[in-house]
Design an enzyme around this catalytic site. Structure first.
Site, mmCIF file in Angstrom:
data_model
loop_
_atom_site.group_PDB
_atom_site.id
_atom_site.type_symbol
_atom_site.label_atom_id
_atom_site.label_comp_id
_atom_site.label_asym_id
_atom_site.label_seq_id
_atom_site.Cartn_x
_atom_site.Cartn_y
_atom_site.Cartn_z
ATOM 1 N N LYS A 142 36.072 38.528 56.619
ATOM 2 C CA LYS A 142 35.150 39.530 56.074
ATOM 3 C C LYS A 142 34.575 38.985 54.773
ATOM 4 C CE LYS A 142 35.353 42.959 53.254
ATOM 5 N NZ LYS A 142 34.020 42.784 52.643
ATOM 6 N N GLU A 171 38.758 40.017 32.189
ATOM 7 C CA GLU A 171 37.911 39.060 32.893
ATOM 8 C C GLU A 171 36.504 39.661 32.915
ATOM 9 O OE1 GLU A 171 38.118 38.568 37.217
ATOM 10 O OE2 GLU A 171 38.151 36.414 36.905
ATOM 11 N N CYS A 200 35.865 31.996 38.995
ATOM 12 C CA CYS A 200 37.232 32.466 38.699
ATOM 13 C C CYS A 200 37.861 31.659 37.569
ATOM 14 C CB CYS A 200 38.093 32.416 39.945
ATOM 15 S SG CYS A 200 38.124 30.793 40.705
HETATM 16 P P1 NAD Z 1 36.611 42.002 44.749
HETATM 17 O O1 NAD Z 1 38.090 42.008 44.584
HETATM 18 O O2 NAD Z 1 35.839 43.173 44.284
HETATM 19 O O3 NAD Z 1 36.209 41.803 46.281
HETATM 20 C C1 NAD Z 1 36.622 40.673 47.012
HETATM 21 C C2 NAD Z 1 36.592 41.000 48.490
HETATM 22 O O4 NAD Z 1 37.577 41.985 48.786
HETATM 23 C C3 NAD Z 1 35.253 41.570 48.999
HETATM 24 O O5 NAD Z 1 34.982 41.021 50.269
HETATM 25 C C4 NAD Z 1 35.564 43.061 49.106
HETATM 26 O O6 NAD Z 1 34.771 43.728 50.050
HETATM 27 C C5 NAD Z 1 37.013 43.042 49.542
HETATM 28 N N1 NAD Z 1 37.779 44.260 49.254
HETATM 29 C C6 NAD Z 1 37.607 45.137 48.237
HETATM 30 N N2 NAD Z 1 38.535 46.127 48.315
HETATM 31 C C7 NAD Z 1 39.312 45.856 49.389
HETATM 32 C C8 NAD Z 1 40.436 46.508 49.982
HETATM 33 N N3 NAD Z 1 40.971 47.616 49.471
HETATM 34 N N4 NAD Z 1 40.984 45.954 51.094
HETATM 35 C C9 NAD Z 1 40.489 44.820 51.615
HETATM 36 N N5 NAD Z 1 39.413 44.174 51.107
HETATM 37 C C10 NAD Z 1 38.840 44.671 49.992
HETATM 38 O O7 NAD Z 1 36.120 40.640 44.042
HETATM 39 P P2 NAD Z 1 34.637 40.141 43.836
HETATM 40 O O8 NAD Z 1 34.008 40.982 42.778
HETATM 41 O O9 NAD Z 1 33.967 39.981 45.149
HETATM 42 O O10 NAD Z 1 34.883 38.650 43.260
HETATM 43 C C11 NAD Z 1 35.116 38.386 41.930
HETATM 44 C C12 NAD Z 1 36.609 38.218 41.684
HETATM 45 O O11 NAD Z 1 37.103 37.169 42.518
HETATM 46 C C13 NAD Z 1 36.936 37.787 40.268
HETATM 47 O O12 NAD Z 1 38.034 38.515 39.810
HETATM 48 C C14 NAD Z 1 37.290 36.307 40.424
HETATM 49 O O13 NAD Z 1 38.128 35.790 39.427
HETATM 50 C C15 NAD Z 1 37.929 36.284 41.763
HETATM 51 N N6 NAD Z 1 37.893 34.938 42.335
HETATM 52 C C16 NAD Z 1 39.061 34.215 42.357
HETATM 53 C C17 NAD Z 1 39.049 32.898 42.849
HETATM 54 C C18 NAD Z 1 40.313 32.066 42.868
HETATM 55 O O14 NAD Z 1 40.341 31.019 43.539
HETATM 56 N N7 NAD Z 1 41.364 32.466 42.164
HETATM 57 C C19 NAD Z 1 37.863 32.350 43.347
HETATM 58 C C20 NAD Z 1 36.693 33.131 43.312
HETATM 59 C C21 NAD Z 1 36.735 34.427 42.803
#
Ligand code: NAD
Length: 494
Positions: free
Chosen positions: A185, A395, A296
């Protein structure tokens, strides 16, 4: 490729299940999808409900059992995945604008980095397919003991919006190479480029149903995916808050194992002896303005030895002020848009509350003025902060750098420690002993010395300490994380 016409990029809005596009079902709710570069709505996205997810996972599970993907000679699987990587690479002229259209990735970068880097990641994991199969154990002579590496079955993968293709490739590469099926997804904000990946996988020979994409939001579609009983393992990249919710959901639905790549607030520690201050300044600036800070591992907390703080800050400020905000298809732009207006407002709110509490902005702290109607935030340096300041604790996911000074190694280490996050850190010094003392002492999943950011060394894993995550993407570790190990003990005299 430096530019393209956003209105001329064809977008297919659908799920991808069983090797084909699945159009919206009757009564499926829809979500508007907007281009971050100019704020225009360009597509509607179906929100897959629990029954759609169930259909996708059932289909993937059936394909996994019946297609022979898991049981074929691993070298054949590797050959198909190498072909998949080649097709992705060769598709850059189509994939790069598709990626840049709906995300914050400038098309120039998508063409030069995101697409080839995604292809190379898939190729890297293809090479693992016939290299790891388990081990013979050191048992006594009358026994033969071994472990056999086996795929989980269906991997449920959830990806964020900041690097849609690259993040997806880090999930599907190791999962497919290890013989799993995947239901992915993507983020509802950047849902389309991965559909093309799924199409190319089928063209390369990955059996229909082995790589599927379900569209929708987190609350409905993502939640249904991570709770599905036929999902053997969940791999997630996104925020710490969502990671915690997913972990809880996985526990509720039967202790499904999870890999979580989460948020960060990474420090950059610069000592006065760091060689070539201009280079250090451009490294620090890039680490917080690349993808407009929506990375990230963005190095968002500058900790600098007092004696060189002013010189370094001046240089970074000059670089910040020289960046030109603009659309991902604008060849003059050197600063990407923020993913959405609410996210830009969130960045601004954290900056405001930090300034209201007594800190000072050296530059930025405002929306960027551009000809494009998207949300752009000016690269910002905030001084006069403490470890309690909102901009130091939270963050931000935008081009915002906080600056704190130190006088000793102990003080630098104390400032570097974050109560929650431990994703990455940078140390800049000419003293190798000091660099290694910091490598040992910093609580971070990755430490870069005299550089900041990844290389093309896929063998180096990435992942967080503390609340920045559980498990690793990349490296041998990510391949093994897509396998379960069966122990076998045979009595040779039985
Ligand atoms: P997010 O957590 O809002 O969403 C990420 C994904 O999770 C999306 O596809 C979203 O639809 C899904 N999601 C949201 N709620 C959910 C639930 N309850 N159950 C299942 N899926 C759910 O994150 P974002 O805003 O898309 O991305 C930014 C974040 O990602 C930042 O915190 C960043 O640091 C992190 N990130 C981490 C890495 C890493 O390798 N550590 C890499 C890239 C981004």
């Amino acid at each position: 490729m430096n530019s393209f016409d956003p209105r001329a990029v064809p977008v297919r809005s659908a799920h991808f299940i069983g090797g084909e596009y699945v159009q919206m079902r009757t009564n499926e709710p829809m979500l508007d999808v907007s281009r971050p570069s100019d704020g225009e709505t360009y597509a509607s996205l179906p929100i897959g409900d629990a029954s759609l997810v169930d259909h996708a996972v059932e289909n993937a599970s059936r394909a996994w059992r019946k297609s022979g993907w898991a049981t074929m000679a691993p070298r054949d699987r590797a050959r198909i995945l190498r072909r998949f990587a080649e097709l992705v690479e060769a598709d850059a002229a189509r994939l790069a604008p598709l990626e840049a259209l709906g995300s914050t990735r400038p098309v120039r970068d998508a063409f030069a980095w995101d697409v080839p880097f995604s292809a190379e990641g898939i190729r890297f994991y293809a090479e693992f397919a016939d290299k790891i199969g388990g081990q013979v154990a050191a048992t006594n002579h009358g026994h033969l003991g071994m472990t056999i590496a086996e795929p989980y079955g269906v991997i449920g993968a959830i990806a964020p919006w900041n690097f849609p293709l690259v993040m997806a490739s880090w999930k599907i590469g190791p999962a497919l190479a290890a013989g799993n099926a995947v239901v992915l997804k993507p983020s509802e904000m950047t849902p389309f480029s991965v559909l093309r990946l799924a199409e190319l996988a089928v063209e390369a020979g990955v059996p229909a149903g082995i790589f599927n994409v379900v569209q929708g939001d987190g609350r409905t579609t993502g939640d249904a995916l991570v709770r599905h009983p036929l999902v053997g393992k969940v791999t997630f990249t996104g925020s710490t808050q969502t990671g915690a919710a997913i972990m809880a959901a996985c526990a509720h639905s039967g202790t499904t194992p999870v890999t979580l790549e989460l948020g960060g607030k990474s420090p950059q520690i610069v000592f006065a002896d760091a060689p070539r201050i201009d280079e250090v300044a451009s490294r620090i600036a890039k680490a917080v303005t690349s993808n407009a800070g929506q990375v990230c591992v963005a190095g968002t907390r500058l900790l600098v030895e007092r004696g060189i703080a002013e010189q370094l800050a001046e240089r970074i400020e000059r670089i910040f002020r020289g960046l030109v905000a603009g659309a991902t298809w604008n060849p003059q732009a050197t600063l990407a848009p923020i993913i959405s207006r609410p996210q830009a407002q969130r960045i601004d709110a954290i900056v405001r509350s930090t300034l209201d509490a007594g800190a000072q902005a050296r530059c930025g702290a405002a929306f960027s003025q551009t000809d494009d109607a998207g949300a752009y935030y000016a690269p910002t340096i905030i001084e006069g902060v403490t470890t309690e300041s909102a901009a130091v604790r939270q963050e931000i996911f935008g081009p915002v750098l906080t600056l704190q000074t130190f006088d000793s190694e102990e003080e630098a280490l104390a400032l570097a420690a974050h109560p929650d996050y431990g994703l990455a850190a940078g140390v800049h010094t000419a003293d190798i002993g000091r660099a290694l003392r910091f490598v040992r002492s910093l609580e971070a999943g990755t430490v870069w010395v005299n550089r900041y950011g990844r290389s093309n060394d896929f063998i180096i894993p990435t992942g967080g300490y503390k609340r920045s995550g559980i498990g690793k993407d990349l490296g041998k570790e990510a391949y093994e994380a897509n396998l379960r190990f069966k122990s076998v003990l045979i009595d040779l005299n039985g």
